[in-house]
Write a protein that holds these residues in place. Structure first.
Motif, PDB file in Angstrom:
ATOM      1  N   LEU A   1       6.546  24.452  39.621  1.00  0.00           N
ATOM      2  CA  LEU A   1       7.014  25.760  38.574  1.00  0.00           C
ATOM      3  C   LEU A   1       6.369  27.413  38.550  1.00  0.00           C
ATOM      4  O   LEU A   1       6.851  28.697  38.144  1.00  0.00           O
ATOM      5  N   LEU A   2       4.942  27.302  38.899  1.00  0.00           N
ATOM      6  CA  LEU A   2       3.963  28.398  38.560  1.00  0.00           C
ATOM      7  C   LEU A   2       4.474  29.046  40.005  1.00  0.00           C
ATOM      8  O   LEU A   2       4.016  30.355  39.387  1.00  0.00           O
ATOM      9  N   ARG A   3       4.592  28.663  40.925  1.00  0.00           N
ATOM     10  CA  ARG A   3       5.234  29.269  42.175  1.00  0.00           C
ATOM     11  C   ARG A   3       5.577  30.151  41.800  1.00  0.00           C
ATOM     12  O   ARG A   3       6.340  31.222  42.051  1.00  0.00           O
ATOM     13  N   PHE A   4       6.840  29.586  40.930  1.00  0.00           N
ATOM     14  CA  PHE A   4       8.534  29.958  40.671  1.00  0.00           C
ATOM     15  C   PHE A   4       8.401  31.524  39.990  1.00  0.00           C
ATOM     16  O   PHE A   4       8.563  32.849  39.910  1.00  0.00           O
ATOM     17  N   ALA A   5       7.112  30.998  38.959  1.00  0.00           N
ATOM     18  CA  ALA A   5       6.483  32.720  37.468  1.00  0.00           C
ATOM     19  C   ALA A   5       5.708  33.433  39.058  1.00  0.00           C
ATOM     20  O   ALA A   5       6.293  34.557  37.959  1.00  0.00           O
TER      21      ALA A   5
ATOM     22  N   VAL B   1      12.079  19.481  50.287  1.00  0.00           N
ATOM     23  CA  VAL B   1      11.009  20.264  49.977  1.00  0.00           C
ATOM     24  C   VAL B   1      11.334  21.214  51.538  1.00  0.00           C
ATOM     25  O   VAL B   1      10.575  22.301  51.095  1.00  0.00           O
ATOM     26  N   ASP B   2      11.612  20.926  52.640  1.00  0.00           N
ATOM     27  CA  ASP B   2      11.985  22.735  53.114  1.00  0.00           C
ATOM     28  C   ASP B   2      12.651  23.187  52.651  1.00  0.00           C
ATOM     29  O   ASP B   2      13.118  24.371  53.530  1.00  0.00           O
ATOM     30  N   ILE B   3      13.460  23.282  51.042  1.00  0.00           N
ATOM     31  CA  ILE B   3      14.585  24.806  51.216  1.00  0.00           C
ATOM     32  C   ILE B   3      13.924  25.734  49.573  1.00  0.00           C
ATOM     33  O   ILE B   3      13.895  26.757  50.068  1.00  0.00           O
ATOM     34  N   PHE B   4      12.535  24.979  49.472  1.00  0.00           N
ATOM     35  CA  PHE B   4      11.806  25.718  48.924  1.00  0.00           C
ATOM     36  C   PHE B   4      10.831  26.970  49.749  1.00  0.00           C
ATOM     37  O   PHE B   4      10.084  27.977  49.548  1.00  0.00           O
ATOM     38  N   ASN B   5      10.623  26.360  51.451  1.00  0.00           N
ATOM     39  CA  ASN B   5       9.997  27.825  52.348  1.00  0.00           C
ATOM     40  C   ASN B   5      11.441  28.919  52.505  1.00  0.00           C
ATOM     41  O   ASN B   5      11.745  29.057  51.488  1.00  0.00           O
ATOM     42  N   ALA B   6      10.123  29.824  53.036  1.00  0.00           N
ATOM     43  CA  ALA B   6      11.144  30.957  53.273  1.00  0.00           C
ATOM     44  C   ALA B   6      12.344  30.829  53.990  1.00  0.00           C
ATOM     45  O   ALA B   6      12.952  31.871  54.453  1.00  0.00           O
ATOM     46  N   TYR B   7      11.529  29.741  55.226  1.00  0.00           N
ATOM     47  CA  TYR B   7      12.761  29.247  56.778  1.00  0.00           C
ATOM     48  C   TYR B   7      14.048  28.619  56.018  1.00  0.00           C
ATOM     49  O   TYR B   7      15.215  29.305  56.432  1.00  0.00           O
ATOM     50  N   GLY B   8      13.772  28.175  55.148  1.00  0.00           N
ATOM     51  CA  GLY B   8      14.865  27.068  54.891  1.00  0.00           C
ATOM     52  C   GLY B   8      15.442  26.508  55.229  1.00  0.00           C
ATOM     53  O   GLY B   8      15.550  25.873  56.754  1.00  0.00           O
ATOM     54  N   THR B   9      17.257  26.206  54.965  1.00  0.00           N
ATOM     55  CA  THR B   9      17.770  24.799  56.182  1.00  0.00           C
ATOM     56  C   THR B   9      19.310  25.313  55.483  1.00  0.00           C
ATOM     57  O   THR B   9      19.391  25.533  54.651  1.00  0.00           O
ATOM     58  N   GLN B  10      20.159  24.075  56.737  1.00  0.00           N
ATOM     59  CA  GLN B  10      21.007  24.566  56.394  1.00  0.00           C
ATOM     60  C   GLN B  10      21.992  22.673  55.422  1.00  0.00           C
ATOM     61  O   GLN B  10      22.399  22.482  56.022  1.00  0.00           O
TER      62      GLN B  10
ATOM     63  N   ALA C   1       8.029  36.650  50.423  1.00  0.00           N
ATOM     64  CA  ALA C   1       7.711  35.825  50.592  1.00  0.00           C
ATOM     65  C   ALA C   1       5.821  34.807  50.890  1.00  0.00           C
ATOM     66  O   ALA C   1       5.457  36.193  50.622  1.00  0.00           O
ATOM     67  N   PRO C   2       5.713  33.599  50.528  1.00  0.00           N
ATOM     68  CA  PRO C   2       4.902  33.016  50.305  1.00  0.00           C
ATOM     69  C   PRO C   2       4.020  33.514  51.467  1.00  0.00           C
ATOM     70  O   PRO C   2       4.521  33.442  52.821  1.00  0.00           O
ATOM     71  N   THR C   3       2.822  33.750  51.444  1.00  0.00           N
ATOM     72  CA  THR C   3       1.071  33.846  52.149  1.00  0.00           C
ATOM     73  C   THR C   3       0.613  31.883  51.891  1.00  0.00           C
ATOM     74  O   THR C   3       0.656  31.226  51.448  1.00  0.00           O
TER      75      THR C   3
END
Length: 327
Positions: A173-177, A109-118, A199-201
């Protein structure tokens, strides 16, 4: 995601573990699994302790090795071995499997944030940041609280949490759209943009926007498909200078550059020092850009002091730098 969301996700996975007959029928294993799942939901963020060292180390390493493929495999094993000693007669495989799921969900779930992960380390050091969900998403958090409350009041846990995650799947899916629609709106507003950051708020229809073309940087907000550009800065290459070269070797400046994909720079004299400042354009707040990196260089090309992080006033920045400007 934020710590609170990881906690409620861990609690929800505890409810799902009751689909496992071994967990549901063995109170000892259930206890160990519940502890393992909650621990696994939080353990990848153990690198938050790097803040105690300094911001540069934290920025460069948070969600790095602790969210990597080896870590996702190692954390469940460590937690399960420890709990099997503390709680004897636990079914080890079931404990490990559910703890692994909790760790995996945290990193996923962290990869879906703007910060992301390695998350792809050791195969790639690239940051994976899809940027469709805010670090704290009130809708995701509220859905978890509602499902956990239903469980507390007697709802069947497995069915409750299966429904929860089906709903969240469609929410993603809605957020992607929505993000795709925002990107198209930005492209229509700045047709020649060669870099676009969205980036989302915390608000469903509001998105942070930073974009660049060959001449300018643009900063604004998108409200649905409406894009408002608040600031526009001329895009200039950083000049060649031994002072700037010295600043770019500083660990705080390097940490900032590794983290920020779109920023502007400024160079000025502060007393008898040379100040190099990098300003992240992604986080405009009330007309101010709080995420910065600053380095002061003396005549001997030495970095006297430096800092990177969140600063909301010049006075606070001076305190962080332990710097008193000449009057």
């Amino acid at each position: 995601m934020d710590t609170g969301t990881h906690i409620v996700m861990g609690a929800a996975i505890c409810g799902l573990t009751l689909a496992d007959p071994v967990v549901a029928s063995d109170s000892v294993t259930m206890t160990a699994v519940f502890i393992g799942v909650v621990s696994g939901s939080l353990i990848p963020d153990v690198d938050t302790v790097l803040k105690l060292r300094n911001n540069a180390v934290y920025i460069r390493n948070h969600r790095g090795i602790t969210h990597s493929i080896p870590a996702v495999l190692l954390w469940p094993l460590v937690i399960s071995i420890l709990l099997s000693f503390l709680i004897p007669n636990t079914e080890f495989f079931h404990l490990w499997a559910w703890t692994f799921l909790a760790v995996f969900v945290h990193v996923f779930v962290d990869i879906f944030n703007a910060y992301g992960t390695q998350a792809l380390r050791p195969f790639s050091d690239q940051w994976v940041a899809i940027g469709v969900i805010n670090t704290f998403d009130p809708i995701i958090f509220a859905l978890h609280i509602a499902a956990l409350s239903a469980w507390m009041f007697g709802a069947e846990p497995v069915l409750t949490f299966v429904i929860l995650y089906v709903v969240i799947f469609f929410y993603y899916l809605l957020r992607f759209a929505v993000k795709a629609a925002v990107k198209r709106a930005v492209q229509n507003t700045i047709p020649d943009a060669d870099e676009i950051f969205i980036a989302p708020t915390m608000y469903f229809f509001q998105w942070r926007v930073a974009a660049s073309n060959k001449e300018c940087h643009f900063v604004g907000r998108a409200y649905g498909r409406s894009v408002n550009i608040y600031d526009r800065f001329e895009r200039e290459a950083m000049p060649k200078s031994p002072y700037i070269d010295a600043a770019m070797e500083d660990r705080n400046i390097q940490a900032f550059v590794s983290f920020s994909p779109i920023y502007r720079w400024s160079v000025s004299h502060v007393g008898d020092l040379y100040e190099v400042r990098l300003i992240d354009l992604r986080y405009r707040s009330k007309g101010y850009y709080p995420f910065v990196a600053v380095a002061h260089i003396n005549e001997e090309m030495e970095v006297v002091n430096s800092y990177t992080g969140w600063i909301f006033s010049e006075d606070k920045l001076h305190k962080k730098l332990n710097f008193i400007p000449n009057s």
